[in-house]
Scaffold this motif. Structure first.
Motif, PDB file in Angstrom:
ATOM      1  N   LEU A  60      17.087  -6.706  -8.387  1.00  0.00           N
ATOM      2  CA  LEU A  60      17.235  -7.001  -9.810  1.00  0.00           C
ATOM      3  C   LEU A  60      17.506  -8.479 -10.057  1.00  0.00           C
ATOM      4  CD1 LEU A  60      19.389  -3.913 -10.875  1.00  0.00           C
ATOM      5  CD2 LEU A  60      16.952  -4.261 -11.240  1.00  0.00           C
ATOM      6  N   LEU A  61      18.198  -9.137  -9.116  1.00  0.00           N
ATOM      7  CA  LEU A  61      18.524 -10.554  -9.289  1.00  0.00           C
ATOM      8  C   LEU A  61      17.380 -11.484  -8.904  1.00  0.00           C
ATOM      9  CD1 LEU A  61      22.220 -10.905  -8.017  1.00  0.00           C
ATOM     10  CD2 LEU A  61      21.397 -11.029 -10.368  1.00  0.00           C
ATOM     11  N   ALA A  62      16.420 -11.003  -8.132  1.00  0.00           N
ATOM     12  CA  ALA A  62      15.344 -11.871  -7.644  1.00  0.00           C
ATOM     13  C   ALA A  62      14.585 -12.575  -8.771  1.00  0.00           C
ATOM     14  CB  ALA A  62      14.383 -11.066  -6.769  1.00  0.00           C
ATOM     15  N   PRO A  63      14.207 -11.902  -9.872  1.00  0.00           N
ATOM     16  CA  PRO A  63      13.529 -12.634 -10.953  1.00  0.00           C
ATOM     17  C   PRO A  63      14.403 -13.705 -11.589  1.00  0.00           C
ATOM     18  CG  PRO A  63      13.179 -10.277 -11.182  1.00  0.00           C
ATOM     19  CD  PRO A  63      14.225 -10.456 -10.133  1.00  0.00           C
ATOM     20  N   LEU A  64      15.718 -13.457 -11.710  1.00  0.00           N
ATOM     21  CA  LEU A  64      16.619 -14.464 -12.272  1.00  0.00           C
ATOM     22  C   LEU A  64      16.723 -15.670 -11.350  1.00  0.00           C
ATOM     23  CD1 LEU A  64      18.583 -15.179 -14.551  1.00  0.00           C
ATOM     24  CD2 LEU A  64      20.383 -13.999 -13.266  1.00  0.00           C
ATOM     25  N   VAL A  65      16.799 -15.416 -10.046  1.00  0.00           N
ATOM     26  CA  VAL A  65      16.840 -16.520  -9.083  1.00  0.00           C
ATOM     27  C   VAL A  65      15.565 -17.346  -9.165  1.00  0.00           C
ATOM     28  CG1 VAL A  65      16.932 -17.093  -6.628  1.00  0.00           C
ATOM     29  CG2 VAL A  65      18.404 -15.293  -7.532  1.00  0.00           C
ATOM     30  N   ALA A  66      14.418 -16.681  -9.248  1.00  0.00           N
ATOM     31  CA  ALA A  66      13.144 -17.400  -9.355  1.00  0.00           C
ATOM     32  C   ALA A  66      13.068 -18.212 -10.644  1.00  0.00           C
ATOM     33  CB  ALA A  66      11.993 -16.398  -9.296  1.00  0.00           C
ATOM     34  N   ALA A  67      13.613 -17.681 -11.745  1.00  0.00           N
ATOM     35  CA  ALA A  67      13.597 -18.417 -13.014  1.00  0.00           C
ATOM     36  C   ALA A  67      14.462 -19.672 -12.927  1.00  0.00           C
ATOM     37  CB  ALA A  67      14.088 -17.505 -14.142  1.00  0.00           C
ATOM     38  N   LEU A  89      23.827 -19.930  -9.262  1.00  0.00           N
ATOM     39  CA  LEU A  89      23.766 -19.820 -10.723  1.00  0.00           C
ATOM     40  C   LEU A  89      23.564 -18.364 -11.153  1.00  0.00           C
ATOM     41  CD1 LEU A  89      21.581 -22.941 -11.625  1.00  0.00           C
ATOM     42  CD2 LEU A  89      24.016 -22.597 -12.121  1.00  0.00           C
ATOM     43  N   SER A  90      22.727 -17.629 -10.411  1.00  0.00           N
ATOM     44  CA  SER A  90      22.526 -16.219 -10.726  1.00  0.00           C
ATOM     45  C   SER A  90      23.812 -15.429 -10.517  1.00  0.00           C
ATOM     46  CB  SER A  90      21.407 -15.647  -9.855  1.00  0.00           C
ATOM     47  OG  SER A  90      20.200 -16.340 -10.054  1.00  0.00           O
ATOM     48  N   TYR A  91      24.535 -15.740  -9.435  1.00  0.00           N
ATOM     49  CA  TYR A  91      25.833 -15.113  -9.219  1.00  0.00           C
ATOM     50  C   TYR A  91      26.761 -15.387 -10.401  1.00  0.00           C
ATOM     51  CZ  TYR A  91      25.478 -13.538  -4.333  1.00  0.00           C
ATOM     52  OH  TYR A  91      25.168 -12.858  -3.183  1.00  0.00           O
TER      53      TYR A  91
END
Length: 373
Positions: A60-67, A89-91
């Motif tokens: 679920l966090l992978a798209p946020l990390v990529a953004a 930053l995602s954390y």
């Protein structure tokens, strides 16, 4: 006249070349390694539950990390540092949202949860009394012949349902074990999650390199199909759980039910189980209504009808789109199969797993045919 002697020799079986022998031995080694790893994972499956949850969180966090990675200015000069900063930053964003939700919801949730747990015996006793009153009216007004037919039908249906629920619960509880490994996994989970996100690309490249060169494009396509179906289903189901939980909590507060936040939380969690989840939610809240104020049971039913219409006609088509595309009768059958195989976890994962298998089968069926896939 002398016939010419034939010089043709019969074909002999060709012995495998050294290259083919080495490939065959490598395949055997890989299969043996997979069997050993599979046996180890299955033996300690109880301790790996936190890592399964962590895998979902990483997914679920992978798209946020990529953004975040795309907006960091020095990503081309220092890709490793950029990736690390994007993960941190995602954390921070995820932790901030959880902290905000905790400040707003945790105090009343803890209080209402404590009240709800303490009131369960009283709820059960009051609900039983109300049900017995209804049974007395039923026996006094319905003719005995009709009672016999109704009771035999309900008995058959109830025995099937109880058997399915018992099997699901036994399978679920039998999968719990390895308590020490479980708690150690919980402690290691944040660090494990960081390295999974940091080395995601290298991990996928290593996975693709395991396959023969001619297969890699098909493997990439199958992974893309799986990712499309799984990501849409997981994110959609979580969003449905949040929306239905909020709607149920607000509706119960408007009706005047006790512990509306707890009832909304129950509705949101059970929403993860397709079709069966809303039914279980209604049963639980109906029992609470029977135990507290039976006059509100009608309004509880009206609220659930409205929420289900909102979910089925507006939310599900927009959130899931054409991901699942399964008849509700087939979904019900899959839920029973998943519960019998893997308990409550099976009831949750069986529908997206079946959708992935269906889409992969379609791709391979066309890929192996004459028409292009």
């Amino acid at each position: 006249m002398v016939e010419p002697v034939s010089t043709r020799t019969e074909p002999t079986a060709r012995s495998p070349s050294p290259l083919e022998s080495r490939r065959f031995r490598r395949v055997l080694m890989v299969l043996l390694a997979l069997l050993v790893v599979g046996w180890v994972v299955w033996s300690v499956r109880g301790a790996l539950v936190p890592f399964a949850v962590g895998a979902v969180i990483a997914y679920l966090l992978a798209p946020l990390v990529a953004a975040f990675e795309q907006v960091i200015p020095f990503r081309s000069r220092s890709p490793g540092l950029c990736r690390t900063l994007a993960i941190l930053l995602s954390y921070g964003v995820a932790g901030g949202l959880l902290a905000l939700a905790g400040l707003l919801l945790f105090p009343p949730l803890i209080r209402q949860s404590t009240e709800f747990i303490q009131s369960i015996p009283d709820y059960v006793e009051a609900a039983n009394n109300q049900i017995f009153q209804w049974l007395d009216r039923y026996q006094a007004t319905v003719p005995p012949q009709i009672q016999t037919q109704i009771e035999s039908s309900l008995s058959s249906l109830g025995s099937v349902a109880i058997a399915a629920i018992r099997t699901a619960l036994m399978t679920t509880f039998s999968a719990v074990g390895a308590a020490i490994g479980f708690f150690s996994a919980v402690v290691l989970l944040p660090f494990w999650l960081f390295y999974v996100l940091k080395d995601e690309r290298q991990g996928w490249q290593w996975f693709y390199n395991l396959w023969p060169e001619g297969w890699r494009e098909d493997v990439r396509t199958i992974v893309a199909i799986t990712d499309r179906t799984l990501s849409a289903y997981i994110r959609g189901q979580l969003l449905l759980g949040v929306v239905i939980g909020l709607a149920t909590g607000i509706a119960m507060a408007v009706i005047g039910m006790t512990q509306p936040i707890v009832l909304g939380l129950i509705a949101g969690v059970l929403e993860l189980i397709p079709i069966l989840g809303p039914i279980l939610t209604f049963i639980i809240i109906a029992l609470v209504a029977l135990a507290t104020e039976p006059s509100k049971l009608l309004w509880v039913g009206v609220a659930f009808i409205i929420i289900q219409q909102l979910e089925n006609n507006l939310l599900v088509p927009r959130i899931h789109g054409h991901v699942v595309q399964m008849n509700p009768a087939l979904v019900m059958l899959l839920i029973v199969i998943g519960g019998a195989l893997w308990g409550v976890v099976g009831m949750i994962v069986i529908v997206p797993l079946a959708a992935i298998c269906r889409d992969v089968f379609r791709y391979l069926y066309h890929r192996l045919g004459d028409e292009p896939a």
